[in-house]
Scaffold this motif. Structure first.
Motif, PDB file in Angstrom:
ATOM      1  N   GLN A  36       0.901  -1.110  -0.010  1.00 57.43           N
ATOM      2  CA  GLN A  36       0.035   0.111  -0.027  1.00 57.43           C
ATOM      3  C   GLN A  36       0.835   1.302  -0.034  1.00 57.43           C
ATOM      4  OE1 GLN A  36      -2.247  -0.845   3.448  1.00 57.43           O
ATOM      5  NE2 GLN A  36      -4.101  -1.455   2.265  1.00 57.43           N
ATOM      6  N   ALA A  37       1.982   1.099   0.706  1.00 57.68           N
ATOM      7  CA  ALA A  37       3.079   2.395   0.769  1.00 57.68           C
ATOM      8  C   ALA A  37       3.420   2.823  -0.518  1.00 57.68           C
ATOM      9  CB  ALA A  37       3.972   2.320   1.906  1.00 57.68           C
ATOM     10  N   VAL A  38       3.958   1.615  -1.279  1.00 57.90           N
ATOM     11  CA  VAL A  38       4.905   1.885  -2.366  1.00 57.90           C
ATOM     12  C   VAL A  38       3.866   2.387  -3.587  1.00 57.90           C
ATOM     13  CG1 VAL A  38       4.612  -0.242  -3.527  1.00 57.90           C
ATOM     14  CG2 VAL A  38       6.707   1.298  -3.855  1.00 57.90           C
ATOM     15  N   ALA A  39       2.404   1.882  -3.350  1.00 57.95           N
ATOM     16  CA  ALA A  39       1.311   2.463  -4.508  1.00 57.95           C
ATOM     17  C   ALA A  39       1.155   3.679  -4.208  1.00 57.95           C
ATOM     18  CB  ALA A  39       0.138   1.709  -4.208  1.00 57.95           C
ATOM     19  N   LEU A  40       1.537   4.456  -3.340  1.00 59.44           N
ATOM     20  CA  LEU A  40       1.297   5.814  -3.144  1.00 59.44           C
ATOM     21  C   LEU A  40       2.542   6.631  -3.536  1.00 59.44           C
ATOM     22  CD1 LEU A  40      -0.558   5.652   0.434  1.00 59.44           C
ATOM     23  CD2 LEU A  40      -1.526   6.074  -1.747  1.00 59.44           C
ATOM     24  N   VAL A  41       3.721   6.203  -3.623  1.00 60.55           N
ATOM     25  CA  VAL A  41       4.821   7.053  -3.851  1.00 60.55           C
ATOM     26  C   VAL A  41       4.682   7.993  -4.924  1.00 60.55           C
ATOM     27  CG1 VAL A  41       7.148   7.070  -4.739  1.00 60.55           C
ATOM     28  CG2 VAL A  41       6.458   5.408  -2.818  1.00 60.55           C
ATOM     29  N   HIS A  42       4.162   7.543  -6.221  1.00 62.12           N
ATOM     30  CA  HIS A  42       3.958   8.386  -7.298  1.00 62.12           C
ATOM     31  C   HIS A  42       2.543   8.881  -7.366  1.00 62.12           C
ATOM     32  CE1 HIS A  42       7.617   5.925  -8.670  1.00 62.12           C
ATOM     33  NE2 HIS A  42       7.958   7.331  -8.552  1.00 62.12           N
ATOM     34  N   ASP A  43       1.556   8.257  -7.092  1.00 68.66           N
ATOM     35  CA  ASP A  43       0.277   8.865  -7.216  1.00 68.66           C
ATOM     36  C   ASP A  43      -0.319   9.673  -5.859  1.00 68.66           C
ATOM     37  OD1 ASP A  43      -0.342   7.252  -9.508  1.00 68.66           O
ATOM     38  OD2 ASP A  43      -1.259   5.544  -8.401  1.00 68.66           O
ATOM     39  N   GLY A  44       0.459   9.394  -4.861  1.00 66.59           N
ATOM     40  CA  GLY A  44       0.193  10.457  -3.636  1.00 66.59           C
ATOM     41  C   GLY A  44       0.228  11.765  -4.095  1.00 66.59           C
ATOM     42  N   PRO A  45       1.452  12.330  -4.598  1.00 66.99           N
ATOM     43  CA  PRO A  45       1.746  13.815  -5.112  1.00 66.99           C
ATOM     44  C   PRO A  45       0.894  14.061  -6.150  1.00 66.99           C
ATOM     45  CG  PRO A  45       4.034  12.558  -4.798  1.00 66.99           C
ATOM     46  CD  PRO A  45       2.846  11.366  -4.566  1.00 66.99           C
ATOM     47  N   THR A  46       0.553  13.194  -7.101  1.00 63.65           N
ATOM     48  CA  THR A  46      -0.689  13.568  -8.137  1.00 63.65           C
ATOM     49  C   THR A  46      -1.687  13.670  -7.590  1.00 63.65           C
ATOM     50  OG1 THR A  46       0.630  11.633  -9.884  1.00 63.65           O
ATOM     51  CG2 THR A  46      -1.670  12.434 -10.246  1.00 63.65           C
ATOM     52  N   LEU A  47      -2.236  12.762  -6.582  1.00 67.58           N
ATOM     53  CA  LEU A  47      -3.408  13.040  -6.030  1.00 67.58           C
ATOM     54  C   LEU A  47      -3.390  14.696  -5.319  1.00 67.58           C
ATOM     55  CD1 LEU A  47      -6.150  12.258  -4.474  1.00 67.58           C
ATOM     56  CD2 LEU A  47      -4.691  11.527  -2.735  1.00 67.58           C
ATOM     57  N   GLN A  48      -2.433  14.796  -4.556  1.00 70.98           N
ATOM     58  CA  GLN A  48      -2.587  16.193  -3.886  1.00 70.98           C
ATOM     59  C   GLN A  48      -2.488  17.243  -4.797  1.00 70.98           C
ATOM     60  OE1 GLN A  48      -2.946  16.096  -0.674  1.00 70.98           O
ATOM     61  NE2 GLN A  48      -2.394  14.108  -0.213  1.00 70.98           N
ATOM     62  N   SER A  49      -1.694  17.010  -5.887  1.00 72.01           N
ATOM     63  CA  SER A  49      -1.521  18.243  -6.825  1.00 72.01           C
ATOM     64  C   SER A  49      -3.079  18.685  -7.546  1.00 72.01           C
ATOM     65  CB  SER A  49      -0.442  18.026  -7.919  1.00 72.01           C
ATOM     66  OG  SER A  49       0.687  18.042  -7.366  1.00 72.01           O
ATOM     67  N   LEU A  50      -3.624  17.631  -7.910  1.00 67.43           N
ATOM     68  CA  LEU A  50      -5.000  17.553  -8.759  1.00 67.43           C
ATOM     69  C   LEU A  50      -5.865  18.058  -7.773  1.00 67.43           C
ATOM     70  CD1 LEU A  50      -4.990  14.347 -10.648  1.00 67.43           C
ATOM     71  CD2 LEU A  50      -4.505  16.505 -11.726  1.00 67.43           C
ATOM     72  N   LEU A  51      -5.944  17.906  -6.676  1.00 68.96           N
ATOM     73  CA  LEU A  51      -7.097  18.265  -5.825  1.00 68.96           C
ATOM     74  C   LEU A  51      -6.971  19.893  -5.548  1.00 68.96           C
ATOM     75  CD1 LEU A  51      -6.925  15.472  -2.915  1.00 68.96           C
ATOM     76  CD2 LEU A  51      -8.674  16.062  -4.470  1.00 68.96           C
ATOM     77  N   SER A  52      -5.773  20.321  -5.737  1.00 71.62           N
ATOM     78  CA  SER A  52      -5.978  22.036  -5.744  1.00 71.62           C
ATOM     79  C   SER A  52      -6.567  22.601  -6.820  1.00 71.62           C
ATOM     80  CB  SER A  52      -4.607  22.362  -5.705  1.00 71.62           C
ATOM     81  OG  SER A  52      -3.590  21.981  -6.833  1.00 71.62           O
TER      82      SER A  52
END
Length: 312
Positions: A116-132
């Motif tokens: 679960q952690a490694v699944a968020l390494v790249h998609d996490g920043p993408t998520l946070q950027s898009l939400l803005s």
């Protein structure tokens, strides 16, 4: 150690397992004993020779850049990307061991598994950027069953947004429905847009023809954010049509360029939020490291759901 290398540009078959010398950490570096590696859609594009202007990779190379594992007993995630001529390129990830700067090591919270952690390494920043960039109360998410898509659907639903999730096929649309989307459409049908009422914003991870079709669903004065190329190219809406309708078009290059420090902050935030149950990544399939070619083939065939990982 075991790695997978891109021998030459081409299809999934150019990915070959190999055995190379263990990495020797330099000053300020540590070696991660890898338990899982992230597979990005971008990896498949670079393997095929796409994006030379932005990602100057040259075979043979070890693709990928998101890893999770152990350093002196600690669970950590890290990004192995390297700076080449001023460009950050995702290499060094498909390996059983990875030498990375100690400053890149991010602790894995107790509430998350390694995968679960490694699944968020790249998609996490993408998520946070898009939400803005999200505006309005009704949002269409394309490629909603992809790694970033499932996070977007969950977080937008949590925020009270009416989410229209678009994906292809019964397995993917069922997943999106289970994540709480208000409505789900299957864009395997050529008439998929017919039943979708106008939306305030589109978050487009599909690109290509599908993305351009989604653009037509944006209400006047809304937003269209294009961040993915699952359709083979970014969506390129007609500028004249966007101007006439007052639609703000935001492309990948318009998203904020993240410094390593800021990216780390976003990964840490995402890991913390996921560990608290705010949302969770969906890991649809894992493959042994030596079968990286099969992982790429599954992604190319649009058979992959959520995140795809390699396990050394």
């Amino acid at each position: 150690m075991d790695v997978v290398q891109v021998e030459r540009f081409g299809g999934p078959e150019v990915l070959r397992p190999a055995t190379v010398a263990d990495p020797s950490p330099g000053p300020g570096e540590a070696v991660v004993e890898v338990t899982a590696c992230d597979v990005m859609f971008l990896d498949t594009l670079l393997r095929a020779g796409w994006g030379d202007d932005f990602f100057p990779v040259r075979p043979p190379y070890v693709p990928g850049s998101g890893v999770v594992g152990r350093v002196e007993g600690r669970r950590v995630v890290a990004d192995t990307k390297q700076d080449v001529g001023g460009s950050e390129i995702p290499v060094g990830g498909y390996a059983s061991r990875a030498a990375v700067a100690e400053s890149e090591l991010i602790p894995v919270p107790a509430g998350l598994s390694d995968q679960q952690a490694v699944a968020l390494v790249h998609d996490g920043p993408t998520l946070q950027s898009l939400l803005s960039f999200v505006s309005g109360r009704r949002v269409l998410v394309t490629a909603a069953a992809g790694g970033a898509g499932v996070l977007l659907v969950q977080e937008l639903v949590r925020r009270g947004v009416q989410v229209v999730g678009a994906a292809r096929g019964e397995a993917k649309t069922s997943l999106v429905r289970s994540l709480g989307a208000a409505s789900v459409v299957d864009y395997g049908s050529p008439t998929w847009t017919d039943g979708v009422a106008p939306v305030d914003a589109v978050l487009d991870g599909a690109g290509g023809t599908l993305g351009r079709a989604a653009f037509e669903l944006v209400a006047d004065g809304g937003r269209f954010v294009s961040y993915g190329t699952a359709g083979g190219e970014f969506a390129s809406p007609d500028p004249a049509s966007a101007a006439r309708r007052g639609v703000t078009v935001i492309g990948l290059t318009d998203l904020p360029r993240l410094s390593r420090a800021h990216r780390r902050e976003l990964v840490e935030r995402t890991l913390s939020e996921a560990a608290s149950g705010q949302y969770r990544p969906v890991i649809g399939q894992t493959f042994p490291l030596a079968r990286a070619a099969d992982a790429h083939a599954a992604i190319a065939a649009r058979a992959a759901i959520g995140k795809t990982l390699l396990v050394p």
